[in-house]
Design a protein around this motif. Sequence first.
Motif, mmCIF file in Angstrom:
data_model
loop_
_atom_site.group_PDB
_atom_site.id
_atom_site.type_symbol
_atom_site.label_atom_id
_atom_site.label_comp_id
_atom_site.label_asym_id
_atom_site.label_seq_id
_atom_site.Cartn_x
_atom_site.Cartn_y
_atom_site.Cartn_z
ATOM 1 N N LEU A 236 43.703 61.479 49.707
ATOM 2 C CA LEU A 236 43.577 61.312 48.259
ATOM 3 C C LEU A 236 42.994 59.953 47.918
ATOM 4 C CD1 LEU A 236 44.168 62.170 45.320
ATOM 5 C CD2 LEU A 236 46.472 61.228 45.613
ATOM 6 N N PHE A 237 43.466 58.903 48.562
ATOM 7 C CA PHE A 237 42.959 57.550 48.294
ATOM 8 C C PHE A 237 41.484 57.441 48.689
ATOM 9 C CE2 PHE A 237 47.238 55.027 48.505
ATOM 10 C CZ PHE A 237 47.757 55.859 47.524
ATOM 11 N N ALA A 238 41.107 58.084 49.801
ATOM 12 C CA ALA A 238 39.712 58.043 50.254
ATOM 13 C C ALA A 238 38.805 58.797 49.293
ATOM 14 C CB ALA A 238 39.603 58.636 51.658
ATOM 15 N N VAL A 239 39.287 59.928 48.787
ATOM 16 C CA VAL A 239 38.509 60.700 47.810
ATOM 17 C C VAL A 239 38.294 59.873 46.551
ATOM 18 C CG1 VAL A 239 38.568 62.697 46.257
ATOM 19 C CG2 VAL A 239 39.182 62.979 48.658
ATOM 20 N N ALA A 240 39.374 59.282 46.029
ATOM 21 C CA ALA A 240 39.267 58.480 44.806
ATOM 22 C C ALA A 240 38.329 57.294 44.984
ATOM 23 C CB ALA A 240 40.653 57.989 44.396
ATOM 24 N N SER A 241 38.280 56.759 46.206
ATOM 25 C CA SER A 241 37.442 55.583 46.492
ATOM 26 C C SER A 241 36.001 55.947 46.819
ATOM 27 C CB SER A 241 38.048 54.792 47.662
ATOM 28 O OG SER A 241 39.371 54.404 47.385
ATOM 29 N N SER A 242 35.703 57.246 46.829
ATOM 30 C CA SER A 242 34.361 57.807 47.064
ATOM 31 C C SER A 242 33.852 57.574 48.483
ATOM 32 C CB SER A 242 33.338 57.283 46.044
ATOM 33 O OG SER A 242 32.860 56.006 46.373
ATOM 34 N N ILE A 243 34.745 57.271 49.422
ATOM 35 C CA ILE A 243 34.296 57.144 50.815
ATOM 36 C C ILE A 243 34.401 58.479 51.545
ATOM 37 C CG2 ILE A 243 34.765 54.687 51.013
ATOM 38 C CD1 ILE A 243 37.377 55.325 52.390
ATOM 39 N N ASP A 244 34.929 59.493 50.867
ATOM 40 C CA ASP A 244 34.972 60.836 51.423
ATOM 41 C C ASP A 244 33.877 61.707 50.806
ATOM 42 O OD1 ASP A 244 36.682 62.596 53.236
ATOM 43 O OD2 ASP A 244 36.640 63.829 51.426
ATOM 44 N N GLN B 293 30.905 59.615 40.276
ATOM 45 C CA GLN B 293 31.452 60.726 39.504
ATOM 46 C C GLN B 293 32.855 61.130 39.926
ATOM 47 O OE1 GLN B 293 27.754 63.229 40.055
ATOM 48 N NE2 GLN B 293 28.354 63.916 38.039
ATOM 49 N N ILE B 294 33.196 60.943 41.192
ATOM 50 C CA ILE B 294 34.430 61.521 41.717
ATOM 51 C C ILE B 294 35.674 60.973 41.025
ATOM 52 C CG2 ILE B 294 34.618 59.868 43.612
ATOM 53 C CD1 ILE B 294 35.608 63.623 43.615
ATOM 54 N N ALA B 295 35.661 59.698 40.660
ATOM 55 C CA ALA B 295 36.841 59.118 40.005
ATOM 56 C C ALA B 295 37.134 59.839 38.697
ATOM 57 C CB ALA B 295 36.628 57.625 39.763
ATOM 58 N N THR C 289 43.786 51.892 44.427
ATOM 59 C CA THR C 289 43.081 51.699 45.704
ATOM 60 C C THR C 289 41.575 51.718 45.495
ATOM 61 O OG1 THR C 289 44.897 52.752 46.919
ATOM 62 C CG2 THR C 289 42.760 52.635 48.023
ATOM 63 N N ALA C 290 41.103 52.672 44.680
ATOM 64 C CA ALA C 290 39.667 52.766 44.404
ATOM 65 C C ALA C 290 39.156 51.487 43.747
ATOM 66 C CB ALA C 290 39.394 53.970 43.501
ATOM 67 N N ALA C 291 39.960 50.915 42.866
ATOM 68 C CA ALA C 291 39.567 49.661 42.206
ATOM 69 C C ALA C 291 39.443 48.532 43.227
ATOM 70 C CB ALA C 291 40.589 49.302 41.135
ATOM 71 N N LYS C 292 40.368 48.484 44.186
ATOM 72 C CA LYS C 292 40.290 47.461 45.234
ATOM 73 C C LYS C 292 39.042 47.651 46.097
ATOM 74 C CE LYS C 292 45.237 46.480 45.681
ATOM 75 N NZ LYS C 292 46.421 46.528 46.560
ATOM 76 N N VAL C 293 38.732 48.893 46.404
ATOM 77 C CA VAL C 293 37.537 49.169 47.206
ATOM 78 C C VAL C 293 36.293 48.694 46.465
ATOM 79 C CG1 VAL C 293 36.060 51.024 48.120
ATOM 80 C CG2 VAL C 293 38.532 51.071 48.524
ATOM 81 N N ARG C 294 36.237 48.953 45.162
ATOM 82 C CA ARG C 294 35.077 48.508 44.374
ATOM 83 C C ARG C 294 35.004 46.984 44.309
ATOM 84 N NH1 ARG C 294 36.870 52.622 40.932
ATOM 85 N NH2 ARG C 294 37.776 51.077 39.511
ATOM 86 N N ASN C 295 36.170 46.356 44.181
ATOM 87 C CA ASN C 295 36.198 44.897 43.996
ATOM 88 C C ASN C 295 35.946 44.117 45.281
ATOM 89 O OD1 ASN C 295 36.737 45.157 41.262
ATOM 90 N ND2 ASN C 295 38.956 45.115 41.537
ATOM 91 N N PHE C 296 36.349 44.675 46.422
ATOM 92 C CA PHE C 296 36.288 43.920 47.676
ATOM 93 C C PHE C 296 35.224 44.427 48.650
ATOM 94 C CE2 PHE C 296 40.628 43.176 46.111
ATOM 95 C CZ PHE C 296 40.640 41.794 46.111
ATOM 96 N N THR C 297 34.430 45.393 48.227
ATOM 97 C CA THR C 297 33.294 45.839 49.035
ATOM 98 C C THR C 297 32.079 45.984 48.126
ATOM 99 O OG1 THR C 297 33.495 48.254 48.727
ATOM 100 C CG2 THR C 297 34.927 47.231 50.388
ATOM 101 N N GLU C 298 30.930 46.196 48.738
ATOM 102 C CA GLU C 298 29.693 46.412 47.974
ATOM 103 C C GLU C 298 29.350 47.889 47.900
ATOM 104 O OE1 GLU C 298 27.932 44.003 46.459
ATOM 105 O OE2 GLU C 298 29.538 42.623 47.067
ATOM 106 N N ILE C 299 30.358 48.727 48.112
ATOM 107 C CA ILE C 299 30.114 50.161 48.235
ATOM 108 C C ILE C 299 29.540 50.776 46.964
ATOM 109 C CG2 ILE C 299 32.359 51.115 47.498
ATOM 110 C CD1 ILE C 299 32.266 52.774 50.123
ATOM 111 N N SER C 300 29.872 50.190 45.815
ATOM 112 C CA SER C 300 29.371 50.720 44.545
ATOM 113 C C SER C 300 28.444 49.738 43.841
ATOM 114 C CB SER C 300 30.548 51.077 43.622
ATOM 115 O OG SER C 300 31.359 52.076 44.191
#
Length: 426
Positions: free
Chosen positions: A100-108, A116-118, A148-159
């Motif tokens: 679920l956390f991976a889906v929300a973070s769009s890495i799945d 869009q996934i969020a 978790t998704a917010a942390k992924v956005r804030n601490f990586t360049e994924i988005s």
Amino acid sequence: MHYLTVSLSHKNSDVALREKFTYTDEQKEACLQNLLQSEAISEAMILATCNRVELYGCCSDIENALEHMLHLLTSKSGLSKEFIKETAEIVDDSSAIHHLFAVASSIDSMVVGETQIAGQLKDAFKFAEGKGYSGQKMSRAVEHAFKTAAKVRNFTEISSKPVSVASVAIAQVKEKVANLSGKKALVIGVGEMSEICAKHLLSDGVETYITNRTKEKAQYLADACGANVYEFGELHKAINEFDIIFTATSAQYPIITDDMIEDVEFERFWFDLAIPRDIEMSHKASIYLFSIDDIKDVVDANKAQREQDVRKAHGIVGRNVVAFYEWLDALNVEPMIKEIYIKANKAVETEMARALKKGFIPKECASQAEKMANQAIKRFLHDMTKNMREVSTEAKSDSMTGAMQYMLNSQNDNIPDKYKHYMKKD
């Protein structure tokens, strides 16, 4: 209580298979209602997008809950339970939360970092919660998924460069068509994917039209984007006049079929981004038809470019799964109730010692006085602790528990340091 997820996605299913699991809102509600008919399932949510259909459940018995989920998917698709069980990704407890956390973070996602996934996950939860099929347990998981998704956005360049299936489809057009200026494009549908397509096309100088069964909705999107409106009733003409067509509707049957297609002297580029598919046609020499699964090359390149960020994101997800379960443990009211009584008893002992030392109580009455004090404490705490136990199953219990954690904060409590002063931190 356990978390359980059954997922059929782009990772294990092609378009033809995913088409068997499309749901209207009425069908989603019926599915959720059926899920909760199982005694093993207390809460449920269904996430259905062009790239995935996933059943989420909070359950008391994983085996029984899974059997019920598989039965519903079998009834929906006509496929065997064995086939679905072998094909789907089935995960429970911490693995389900990780998913679920991976889906929300769009890495799945098919397109890593897509935006869009969020929103789709948020809509899925709001739908289930609004209909009464999701409650406290699912809410906790989804809320932490978004954190978790917010942390992924804030601490990586994924988005850092927002992408989506629609934007990848536009990239495919640019590969096929050297010069987009002077081309005409028709966007069928008015959802988020349609809006992204229209804006990309217009920015590249393409004469763009929007069409939809409800003309008012088409007009609204066209006005917002600066596009034109095309009559949906004239769709049979449009498909033989436009160079580029993007379609992403929620229709349950094809809206473009062989009998509508005429031979023309120019090349046409069609993108069917819908599940189930909007276009049903035999091979035509002058038409390049792309479906969701046909953008793999761009998707693979996207993944390669973001590989380092994906690894970092997975690390964030993993740590947040651990933190989530620590947080759940800290919400248990029983250790707190025990701590309340321990602190109360210590207070009685301290005051008894002080009273004896000061001569407030004769030594021969100490035992009776202490007994009376303990009884008074128990009487005082009885209703409060009873209410704590009762409210622990309700949605508001997290706030109550956080407040109690704050009040009980001491060197002797059993609450992890990271959760002390919970109310302050949030």
